[in-house]
Design a protein around this motif. Structure first.
Motif, PDB file in Angstrom:
ATOM      1  N   LEU A   1      -6.165   4.831 -15.294  1.00 26.52           N
ATOM      2  CA  LEU A   1      -7.525   4.864 -14.795  1.00 26.52           C
ATOM      3  C   LEU A   1      -8.482   5.546 -15.773  1.00 26.52           C
ATOM      4  O   LEU A   1      -9.483   6.088 -15.380  1.00 26.52           O
ATOM      5  CB  LEU A   1      -7.554   5.598 -13.455  1.00 26.52           C
TER       6      LEU A   1
ATOM      7  N   TYR B   1       2.929  -1.226  -5.988  1.00 27.05           N
ATOM      8  CA  TYR B   1       2.715  -0.481  -7.194  1.00 27.05           C
ATOM      9  C   TYR B   1       2.300  -1.391  -8.334  1.00 27.05           C
ATOM     10  O   TYR B   1       3.107  -2.107  -8.808  1.00 27.05           O
ATOM     11  CB  TYR B   1       3.987   0.146  -7.709  1.00 27.05           C
TER      12      TYR B   1
ATOM     13  N   TYR C   1      -9.038   7.823  -4.438  1.00 26.26           N
ATOM     14  CA  TYR C   1      -7.679   7.928  -4.967  1.00 26.26           C
ATOM     15  C   TYR C   1      -7.063   9.275  -4.600  1.00 26.26           C
ATOM     16  O   TYR C   1      -7.772  10.269  -4.408  1.00 26.26           O
ATOM     17  CB  TYR C   1      -7.658   7.789  -6.492  1.00 26.26           C
TER      18      TYR C   1
ATOM     19  N   GLU D   1      -1.374   1.286  -6.192  1.00 22.45           N
ATOM     20  CA  GLU D   1      -2.777   0.878  -6.133  1.00 22.45           C
ATOM     21  C   GLU D   1      -2.886  -0.430  -5.367  1.00 22.45           C
ATOM     22  O   GLU D   1      -2.080  -1.339  -5.574  1.00 22.45           O
ATOM     23  CB  GLU D   1      -3.350   0.712  -7.540  1.00 22.45           C
TER      24      GLU D   1
ATOM     25  N   GLN E   1      -2.716   8.345  -8.345  1.00 19.04           N
ATOM     26  CA  GLN E   1      -2.488   8.480  -9.784  1.00 19.04           C
ATOM     27  C   GLN E   1      -1.805   9.801 -10.085  1.00 19.04           C
ATOM     28  O   GLN E   1      -2.099  10.831  -9.480  1.00 19.04           O
ATOM     29  CB  GLN E   1      -3.820   8.412 -10.534  1.00 19.04           C
TER      30      GLN E   1
ATOM     31  N   ASN F   1      -7.231  -7.150 -10.231  1.00 24.88           N
ATOM     32  CA  ASN F   1      -7.782  -5.830  -9.942  1.00 24.88           C
ATOM     33  C   ASN F   1      -8.730  -5.382 -11.044  1.00 24.88           C
ATOM     34  O   ASN F   1      -8.445  -5.545 -12.229  1.00 24.88           O
ATOM     35  CB  ASN F   1      -6.646  -4.801  -9.807  1.00 24.88           C
TER      36      ASN F   1
ATOM     37  N   LYS G   1      -7.516   3.757  -2.108  1.00 27.60           N
ATOM     38  CA  LYS G   1      -7.300   2.613  -2.995  1.00 27.60           C
ATOM     39  C   LYS G   1      -5.986   2.747  -3.743  1.00 27.60           C
ATOM     40  O   LYS G   1      -5.314   1.755  -4.047  1.00 27.60           O
ATOM     41  CB  LYS G   1      -8.464   2.527  -3.991  1.00 27.60           C
ATOM     42  N   GLY G   2      -5.600   3.979  -4.044  1.00 24.28           N
ATOM     43  CA  GLY G   2      -4.365   4.172  -4.787  1.00 24.28           C
ATOM     44  C   GLY G   2      -4.069   5.638  -5.020  1.00 24.28           C
ATOM     45  O   GLY G   2      -4.741   6.523  -4.485  1.00 24.28           O
TER      46      GLY G   2
ATOM     47  N   LYS H   1     -14.185   4.332  -5.527  1.00 31.33           N
ATOM     48  CA  LYS H   1     -12.885   4.080  -4.911  1.00 31.33           C
ATOM     49  C   LYS H   1     -12.154   5.407  -4.721  1.00 31.33           C
ATOM     50  O   LYS H   1     -12.118   6.231  -5.633  1.00 31.33           O
ATOM     51  CB  LYS H   1     -12.044   3.134  -5.787  1.00 31.33           C
TER      52      LYS H   1
ATOM     53  N   ASN I   1       0.829  -1.171   0.000  1.00 28.40           N
ATOM     54  CA  ASN I   1       0.000   0.000   0.000  1.00 28.40           C
ATOM     55  C   ASN I   1       0.859   1.213   0.000  1.00 28.40           C
ATOM     56  O   ASN I   1       0.533   2.155   0.623  1.00 28.40           O
ATOM     57  CB  ASN I   1      -0.908  -0.016   1.193  1.00 28.40           C
TER      58      ASN I   1
ATOM     59  N   ILE J   1      -0.293   5.162 -12.825  1.00 28.54           N
ATOM     60  CA  ILE J   1      -0.548   4.769 -11.448  1.00 28.54           C
ATOM     61  C   ILE J   1       0.741   4.896 -10.641  1.00 28.54           C
ATOM     62  O   ILE J   1       1.790   4.430 -11.068  1.00 28.54           O
ATOM     63  CB  ILE J   1      -1.059   3.316 -11.378  1.00 28.54           C
TER      64      ILE J   1
END
Length: 255
Positions: free
Chosen positions: A26, A20, A78, A139, A119, A237, A116-117, A76, A12, A136
């Motif tokens: 996305l 990663y 981000y 994520e 970007q 994912n 969640k991630g 989600k 994470n 990304i």
């Protein structure tokens, strides 16, 4: 010399707590204007965060914010970083800059695990045109990779714990400290982060032992032991198998 190896598997983040996935853009996700997004909590000020990111990329940061993206009707959270690059300022090692950005987020976003991630949206200005793209930074996958020692039916959090535990066991068992005895390495702790990718088929690729000050033979051993990891099922994912980038900071002690 006793065999003392400490393994820290960071997800994470680096997450470092670093996970990663590899260049999973996305673009198929949409911004949900009606949803309430999680606010970023900074260890330092937002201004200082932006300054540090600008130093990494040698560019101007247009925005640093949280945003809810929707994929297959699922919201989600981000972290979104928007930057503007001049073509001449783009460093050859784009991946290195992404890793460095991930480290900054890991160190200075207090509620990073709520997302969640992250970007990176970037604009590249050239003499003739302006190009927009995204990458990304990190994520969290919907499903972590499966090792043979882990029950494939575990939920994702238990799978993450099992993956981390068993990967640590593998490194501890197979990292050959015997070869280090004859190297004349200085006493004390040695640390070497090893970056690698588990690809869509479960193969271990792109292994990078990343410590310029460490002995080359130590780097080779770190490469070998990471290469020997056997993955039963790759990460999953948003409805498909993905390339998942990870880092294992390996630390060993010489008495």
């Amino acid at each position: 010399m006793k065999k003392q190896i400490l393994i820290y598997i960071l997800f994470n983040i680096f997450l470092l707590q670093g996970v990663y996935p590899n260049s999973n853009k996305l673009k198929t996700m949409n911004y949900d204007k009606n949803a309430k997004n999680i606010e970023l909590q900074f260890k330092v000020s937002k201004t200082k965060m932006i300054q540090r990111i600008e130093k990494i990329w040698n560019c101007k940061v247009l925005d640093l914010k949280s945003m809810i993206l929707k994929f297959n009707e699922i919201n989600k959270d981000y972290i979104i970083i928007e930057i503007e690059l001049e073509k001449k300022n783009i460093k050859e090692d784009f991946e290195f800059n992404l890793r460095a950005t991930s480290k900054i987020l890991n160190r200075h976003i207090l509620n990073l695990k709520d997302f969640k991630g992250a970007q990176l949206n970037y604009i590249i200005n050239t003499a003739n045109e302006t190009k927009k793209n995204s990458e990304i930074i990190f994520e969290i996958p919907d499903k972590y990779p499966v090792l043979k020692e882990c029950n494939k039916n575990l939920d994702n959090e238990d799978m993450r714990k099992c993956f981390s535990k068993e990967l640590g066991k593998h490194i501890n068992k197979n990292f050959n400290t015997t070869i280090l005895k004859k190297m004349g390495l200085k006493k004390g702790m040695h640390k070497i982060p090893v970056y690698f990718t588990i690809d869509k088929t479960g193969k271990i690729i792109d292994i990078i032992p990343d410590n310029k000050n460490e002995n080359e033979r130590v780097k080779l051993e770190a490469y070998r032991v990471v290469k020997s990891i056997k993955i039963m099922t790759p990460a999953y994912n948003n409805g498909k198998f993905i390339n998942l980038k990870l880092v294992i900071p390996i630390a060993f002690k010489i008495d």
